[in-house]
Write a protein that holds these residues in place. Structure first.
Motif, mmCIF file in Angstrom:
data_model
loop_
_atom_site.group_PDB
_atom_site.id
_atom_site.type_symbol
_atom_site.label_atom_id
_atom_site.label_comp_id
_atom_site.label_asym_id
_atom_site.label_seq_id
_atom_site.Cartn_x
_atom_site.Cartn_y
_atom_site.Cartn_z
ATOM 1 N N GLN A 86 0.825 -1.200 0.000
ATOM 2 C CA GLN A 86 0.000 0.000 0.000
ATOM 3 C C GLN A 86 0.863 1.256 0.000
ATOM 4 O O GLN A 86 1.834 1.359 0.740
ATOM 5 C CB GLN A 86 -0.918 0.018 1.220
ATOM 6 C CG GLN A 86 -1.871 1.200 1.228
ATOM 7 C CD GLN A 86 -2.998 1.015 2.213
ATOM 8 O OE1 GLN A 86 -3.865 0.191 1.979
ATOM 9 N NE2 GLN A 86 -2.986 1.753 3.295
ATOM 10 N N GLY A 87 0.508 2.198 -0.851
ATOM 11 C CA GLY A 87 1.255 3.435 -0.947
ATOM 12 C C GLY A 87 0.898 4.180 -2.215
ATOM 13 O O GLY A 87 -0.024 3.797 -2.951
ATOM 14 N N PRO A 109 0.466 -8.715 -1.365
ATOM 15 C CA PRO A 109 1.689 -9.460 -1.035
ATOM 16 C C PRO A 109 1.663 -10.114 0.329
ATOM 17 O O PRO A 109 2.498 -10.976 0.625
ATOM 18 C CB PRO A 109 2.788 -8.392 -1.127
ATOM 19 C CG PRO A 109 2.087 -7.090 -0.997
ATOM 20 C CD PRO A 109 0.734 -7.287 -1.576
ATOM 21 N N GLU A 110 0.698 -9.739 1.191
ATOM 22 C CA GLU A 110 0.590 -10.348 2.515
ATOM 23 C C GLU A 110 -0.246 -11.626 2.502
ATOM 24 O O GLU A 110 -0.340 -12.318 3.513
ATOM 25 C CB GLU A 110 -0.023 -9.348 3.504
ATOM 26 C CG GLU A 110 0.781 -8.072 3.691
ATOM 27 C CD GLU A 110 2.153 -8.348 4.275
ATOM 28 O OE1 GLU A 110 2.268 -9.259 5.123
ATOM 29 O OE2 GLU A 110 3.123 -7.669 3.881
ATOM 30 N N LEU A 221 -7.729 5.500 4.279
ATOM 31 C CA LEU A 221 -7.853 4.117 3.810
ATOM 32 C C LEU A 221 -6.920 3.241 4.628
ATOM 33 O O LEU A 221 -5.708 3.450 4.638
ATOM 34 C CB LEU A 221 -7.505 4.014 2.326
ATOM 35 C CG LEU A 221 -7.552 2.602 1.723
ATOM 36 C CD1 LEU A 221 -8.970 2.054 1.772
ATOM 37 C CD2 LEU A 221 -7.028 2.606 0.290
ATOM 38 N N LEU A 222 -7.502 2.237 5.300
ATOM 39 C CA LEU A 222 -6.724 1.312 6.125
ATOM 40 C C LEU A 222 -6.756 -0.113 5.571
ATOM 41 O O LEU A 222 -6.120 -0.993 6.136
ATOM 42 C CB LEU A 222 -7.284 1.291 7.554
ATOM 43 C CG LEU A 222 -7.015 2.523 8.413
ATOM 44 C CD1 LEU A 222 -8.109 2.723 9.438
ATOM 45 C CD2 LEU A 222 -5.677 2.386 9.116
ATOM 46 N N GLN A 223 -7.494 -0.338 4.488
ATOM 47 C CA GLN A 223 -7.689 -1.698 3.993
ATOM 48 C C GLN A 223 -6.783 -2.009 2.799
ATOM 49 O O GLN A 223 -6.355 -1.111 2.072
ATOM 50 C CB GLN A 223 -9.145 -1.905 3.572
ATOM 51 C CG GLN A 223 -10.140 -1.854 4.700
ATOM 52 C CD GLN A 223 -10.501 -0.448 5.094
ATOM 53 O OE1 GLN A 223 -10.399 0.462 4.282
ATOM 54 N NE2 GLN A 223 -10.904 -0.250 6.329
ATOM 55 N N SER A 224 -6.574 -3.299 2.597
ATOM 56 C CA SER A 224 -5.899 -3.761 1.395
ATOM 57 C C SER A 224 -6.839 -3.598 0.206
ATOM 58 O O SER A 224 -8.041 -3.875 0.297
ATOM 59 C CB SER A 224 -5.517 -5.234 1.536
ATOM 60 O OG SER A 224 -5.182 -5.789 0.281
ATOM 61 N N HIS A 245 -5.857 9.632 2.390
ATOM 62 C CA HIS A 245 -4.694 9.364 3.236
ATOM 63 C C HIS A 245 -4.552 7.847 3.383
ATOM 64 O O HIS A 245 -5.456 7.177 3.892
ATOM 65 C CB HIS A 245 -4.886 10.010 4.604
ATOM 66 C CG HIS A 245 -4.941 11.503 4.556
ATOM 67 N ND1 HIS A 245 -3.980 12.313 5.118
ATOM 68 C CD2 HIS A 245 -5.841 12.352 3.994
ATOM 69 C CE1 HIS A 245 -4.288 13.581 4.921
ATOM 70 N NE2 HIS A 245 -5.422 13.627 4.235
ATOM 71 N N LEU A 246 -3.425 7.320 2.924
ATOM 72 C CA LEU A 246 -3.176 5.887 2.958
ATOM 73 C C LEU A 246 -2.389 5.538 4.214
ATOM 74 O O LEU A 246 -1.250 5.973 4.387
ATOM 75 C CB LEU A 246 -2.387 5.464 1.713
ATOM 76 C CG LEU A 246 -3.039 5.816 0.370
ATOM 77 C CD1 LEU A 246 -2.047 5.728 -0.759
ATOM 78 C CD2 LEU A 246 -4.228 4.905 0.110
ATOM 79 N N LEU A 247 -3.001 4.733 5.093
ATOM 80 C CA LEU A 247 -2.357 4.323 6.333
ATOM 81 C C LEU A 247 -2.174 2.811 6.344
ATOM 82 O O LEU A 247 -2.972 2.079 5.750
ATOM 83 C CB LEU A 247 -3.200 4.736 7.545
ATOM 84 C CG LEU A 247 -3.430 6.232 7.766
ATOM 85 C CD1 LEU A 247 -4.173 6.440 9.081
ATOM 86 C CD2 LEU A 247 -2.129 7.003 7.772
#
Length: 409
Positions: A86-87, A109-110, A221-224, A245-247
């Motif tokens: 994520q990014g 990838p996880e 956004l906290l999700q894959s 905002h990507l966290l």
């Protein structure tokens, strides 16, 4: 014998499905984001670990990568596998695939290697995008690979304008293929077209606006993005001039609470179990409420718990929406605005009424509508149903049926 009178039948089939129409303003997701970039080029579109991209920068970077993807065979109804953490690069890449005319298959990838291998062999992508660190996860495919950490010079030499006219997708071409969890068997690829995503976005934008969320909002956004849960946040933000905002998905509760307050975040979407886990890490769960709208989805939530959140939100100006829908119905089909003043209707929070552009029926074993208050199986119709399951025509024909209850034109 029909248990429904004509008036009852009209109510459960038509009156309760009168949610309005959803009218997408663009032909494809790529077009919708490009139009937003033209309207607000200098607005910050993405934020990640102190780095930002404006809409103009996002658009130009995606155009360059889209042109490069075209040289690998990317095009309408062809699939590109995307295996990135994520990014900013991940968001740029998803948009680039859409701009190339192709559809993406998100590969988290996880996730276990066995699941990734199944997705690769099942979807047969024409190209893969990843990094040198994640390359070893994709050995199940022999498609050409673009390593983002090794093509900077090539990208710099590519024009930052969209690929040539005539090579893009249309409303009925694929936008993405997302695989189900596999909890009921082998994971299935759900093939979703641009028209369905845009119909969903038009409907959810309208419903969220009614709950107080304006265009240009700030999202977290906290999700894959390997699951469609996060697509609400990603594309709703990028098509309405929002700042996303990507966290990291594993952001602790105290850290998230501080970030929401510092960045004045307007909207967060979480599963109830995720929010409950985060709430256990802070002194007051109200610290995890954004400024305007909390969206719960992905699983059932207890009514008293959700009503407590809504009561806390009422004191700060945040409203709570329960959002329901399977991947096959393109992210979500119904919403329910939680009113803390109402008594409990049951142990769990209602899933609510159909979004604009969706139709919802409760049917018996013979697929006939049941009266109000009688249990039935939920069937979803409307303009948001996916194309079907990738490579599974028999299962698609079984699950995706013609709607026998459409009102006469």
């Amino acid at each position: 014998l029909d248990l429904l009178t004509p008036a009852e039948r009209d109510r459960v089939l038509y009156e309760w499905n009168d949610s309005g129409a959803a009218h997408p303003a663009a032909a494809t997701l790529a077009d919708a984001v490009a139009a937003q970039a033209a309207r607000t080029p200098d607005t910050v579109a993405l934020v990640h670990e102190g780095r930002t991209l404006t809409y103009a920068q996002l658009d130009r970077r995606a155009n360059r990568l889209a042109r490069l993807l075209r040289t690998t065979g990317a095009g309408p109804d062809r699939l590109v596998g995307v295996c990135l953490d994520q990014g900013l690069d991940q968001a740029v890449c998803l948009l680039a695939v859409l701009k190339s005319g192709a559809a993406y298959v998100p590969l988290d990838p996880e996730q276990p290697r066995e699941r990734l291998a199944h997705m690769l062999t099942d979807s047969t992508p024409v190209a893969l995008v990843t990094t040198s660190v994640r390359r070893s996860l994709l050995t199940a495919s022999d498609a050409p690979v673009l390593l983002l950490d090794g093509i900077a010079d090539r990208l710099a030499a590519v024009p930052d304008t969209p690929p040539a006219d005539g090579v893009g997708a249309g409303p009925d071409h694929l936008a993405y293929v997302i695989y189900t969890s596999g909890s009921t068997g082998t994971p299935k690829g759900v093939a979703v077209q641009h028209r369905q995503v845009l119909t969903y976005l038009a409907g959810v934008r309208q419903r969220f606006a009614e709950a107080g969320l304006p265009d240009g909002a700030r999202y977290v956004l906290l999700q894959s993005l390997a699951f469609d849960f996060g697509l609400t946040t990603l594309y709703l933000s990028l098509t309405t001039g929002g700042s996303l905002h990507l966290l990291p998905p594993r952001t602790p509760g105290p850290e998230l609470a501080a970030y929401l307050a510092e960045q004045r975040v307007d909207c967060v979407k979480l599963t109830p179990s995720h929010l409950a886990a985060l709430s256990a890490q802070v002194d007051d769960p109200a610290e995890l409420l954004p400024r305007r709208l909390l969206v719960l989805g992905g699983e059932a939530s207890g009514w008293e718990w959700a009503r407590g959140l809504a009561a806390a939100g009422a004191r700060s100006g945040c409203r709570v929406i329960n959002h329901y829908g399977p991947t096959e119905a393109t992210v979500g089909a119904t919403t329910h605005l939680v009113d803390p003043a109402l008594p409990a209707a049951g142990p769990t929070t209602p899933i609510g009424r159909p979004l604009p552009g969706a139709r919802v029926y409760l049917l018996d074993a013979r697929r006939r509508p049941v009266p109000a208050g009688v249990p039935g199986e939920l069937w979803i119709g409307g303009d948001r149903l996916a194309r079907g399951y990738l490579g599974l025509p028999e299962l698609t024909a079984e699950r995706f049926r013609a709607d026998p209850f459409l009102p006469a034109a």
